[in-house]
Write an enzyme that holds these catalytic residues in place. Structure first.
Site, PDB file in Angstrom:
ATOM      1  N   SER A 236       5.364  -0.113  -0.315  1.00 28.52           N
ATOM      2  CA  SER A 236       4.913   0.353   0.992  1.00 28.52           C
ATOM      3  C   SER A 236       6.108   0.908   1.757  1.00 28.52           C
ATOM      4  CB  SER A 236       4.292  -0.802   1.775  1.00 28.52           C
ATOM      5  OG  SER A 236       5.326  -1.648   2.237  1.00 28.52           O
ATOM      6  N   LYS A 237       5.838   1.367   2.959  1.00 28.53           N
ATOM      7  CA  LYS A 237       6.901   1.999   3.767  1.00 28.53           C
ATOM      8  C   LYS A 237       8.113   1.085   3.957  1.00 28.53           C
ATOM      9  CE  LYS A 237       4.420   5.445   6.381  1.00 28.53           C
ATOM     10  NZ  LYS A 237       3.154   5.152   7.021  1.00 28.53           N
ATOM     11  N   ARG A 238       7.862  -0.222   3.945  1.00 24.47           N
ATOM     12  CA  ARG A 238       8.983  -1.166   4.093  1.00 24.47           C
ATOM     13  C   ARG A 238      10.054  -0.921   3.034  1.00 24.47           C
ATOM     14  NH1 ARG A 238       7.852  -5.944   2.403  1.00 24.47           N
ATOM     15  NH2 ARG A 238       5.828  -5.333   1.581  1.00 24.47           N
ATOM     16  N   GLY A 240      11.168   1.847   1.960  1.00 25.80           N
ATOM     17  CA  GLY A 240      11.864   3.130   2.095  1.00 25.80           C
ATOM     18  C   GLY A 240      10.865   4.268   2.036  1.00 25.80           C
TER      19      GLY A 240
END
Ligand code: GLU
Length: 468
Positions: A236-238, A240
């Site tokens: 996920s966006k966490r 990167g």
């Protein structure tokens, strides 16, 4: 002939996990001299956007994933779906259902209190109802026995048919549902190999039932384990940047991203670096792994550096030019740019590094970094610069040999060590203390530029002396 497909839902950008699925299908089709089809699954009208469609095209084009057929849009194929719904109705594999939502909610609750799955209980199954305004169409699922998914990657997986209720294939507003349209598309497009993320595995038994009801042969299925972050949670966006085009903007080469994504889930011995052609030559489904790939930005960056090193200047210049333009530099393709690139390709991890490192070559008036100028552009260097100009002026051509001699002469006449000469020269020519090798730079810049930059530096030192 092998026919594969990539069917993204245009509800956002193309993320790296989706790109890997596309790649596996594309590579397999190319390896087998087959066909690769692009299909846009845009039946969810509320969540699908044109911007996402455009972003997906842009990402695929940048990656160099080309398609032989399509793009097909599901939203334009409703008449095909209608024909297939009618086929199932005619053959008795589907029926109209008029149960209200409240009634279905109650039957689901009851099923759950009885310890089972929330299922439709088949109330309308044998009523032979005709079409009415609010009727849905349900598929008559087998109810008993098993459905086996023979997965290329995971092996055989057995699903109990008792778990599967009569699912809806057409809503009361006439729109067909997801699993149904996927099967109709895959049948009508001749898809015989379906490689997709294993988050779709639970849909597969339902899809197999539909194939059977329609009397169509099954494609080969391969469900690829998901890509995870370093902490082994779903990507996920966490973790990167997740969109393919973000990597384009960050100065990655498409060949590097392709190489990295394919290796997340596929292997060929312990080889890490693959050119695009090598991937096409070597990619087979047997070597797709059973464990999830771990997305590691640092490894991707290192691989990008390797690809920059290995790429031809010609190829690099195509990718580099937009980054130079973005920085106000009007470079053009050609020998000069190629030789600039050759001085930078072993020292750049990204095209952004390379573009930043290349700018000084194109600046008539070098911008000196303040610290560098303070430390190295001092009156003591004036004599060395003048001597160097004298040495370079008569040279016919610059090469390592002739430049080494020129510097030696300057060392002799000024009594300065090489470091005391080279570093100020580097600042005079590039404005910076870190750059490619000094002889390389001089060779690429050429006599006229080098002499004018040295003269400018002399002038700069003199002007500053006056100011002080
Ligand atoms: N449209 C689906 C997705 O984007 C793919 C479905 C499939 O591969 O069957 O996840």
């Amino acid at each position: 002939m092998i026919i594969t497909r990539f069917p993204p839902s245009p509800t956002g950008y193309l993320h790296v996990g989706g790109a890997r699925t596309a790649l596996f299908n594309w590579l397999y089709a190319r390896h087998m001299n087959g066909k690769f089809i692009l299909r846009i699954e845009d039946t969810d009208i509320k969540r699908s956007t044109q911007a996402s469609v455009d972003a997906i095209f842009e990402a695929l084009e940048w990656l160099g994933i080309d398609w032989d057929e399509g793009p097909y849009f599901q939203s334009k194929r409703f008449d095909v779906y209608q024909t297939y719904i009618q086929k199932l109705l005619d053959s008795g594999h589907a029926y109209y259902c008029i149960c209200s939502q409240e009634k279905i909610d109650i039957m689901r609750k009851e099923a759950m209190t009885a310890g089972g799955k929330p299922k439709y209980d088949g109330t309308c199954r044998d009523k032979g109802l005709a079409k009415t305004g609010n009727a849905v169409i349900r598929f008559r699922a087998p109810g008993t026995g098993t459905t086996i998914v023979k997965d290329i990657i995971k092996g055989g997986i057995v699903f109990q048919n008792s778990e599967q209720d009569d699912f809806i294939i057409c809503r009361s507003d006439g729109t067909p549902t997801y699993n149904f349209v996927v099967v109709v598309d895959d049948i009508t497009m001749g898809i015989n190999t379906v490689i997709r993320g294993d988050d779709h595995l639970n849909n597969t038994p339902r899809q197999i039932m539909l194939y059977n009801a329609l009397g169509s042969p099954l494609p080969a299925f391969g469900h690829v384990p998901m890509v995870l972050g370093k902490d082994r949670t779903r990507l996920s966006k966490r973790h990167g940047a997740m969109s393919v085009t973000a990597y384009k903007d960050m100065g990655y080469l498409p060949d590097a991203l392709i190489n990295y994504l394919v290796r997340l889930g596929w292997s060929h011995g312990d080889q890490e670096f693959f050119s695009r052609d090598e991937l096409i030559e070597k990619f087979t489904l047997e070597n797709i792994g059973k464990s999830p790939g771990i997305f590691d930005q640092e490894k991707l960056l290192a691989l990008n550096a390797d690809h920059i090193k290995a790429a031809s200047p010609e190829n690099l210049s195509n990718h580099l030019l937009p980054f130079l333009k973005e920085r106000g530099c009007m470079a053009e393709k050609g020998d000069f740019l190629d030789s600039v690139i050759k001085t930078l390709n072993t020292r750049s991890k990204t095209l952004i590094d390379m573009a930043n490192g290349a700018l000084f070559y194109f600046q008539e008036n070098v911008l000196y970094e303040e610290k560098a100028a303070k430390k190295f552009l001092k009156p003591a260097s004036i004599e060395a610069f003048k001597q160097l100009i004298d040495q370079l002026e008569p040279l016919e051509s610059f090469n390592e040999n002739s430049l080494e001699n020129a510097f030696k002469k300057v060392m002799e006449t000024t009594g300065l060590k090489l470091g005391k000469i080279a570093q100020p020269v580097r600042v005079a020519l590039t404005g910076k203390t870190v750059s490619p090798g000094i002889f390389e730079i001089i060779e690429v810049l050429g006599k006229k530029q080098v002499i004018s930059r040295l003269q400018n530096a002399v002038q700069f030192i003199k002007n500053r002396e006056v100011e002080d």
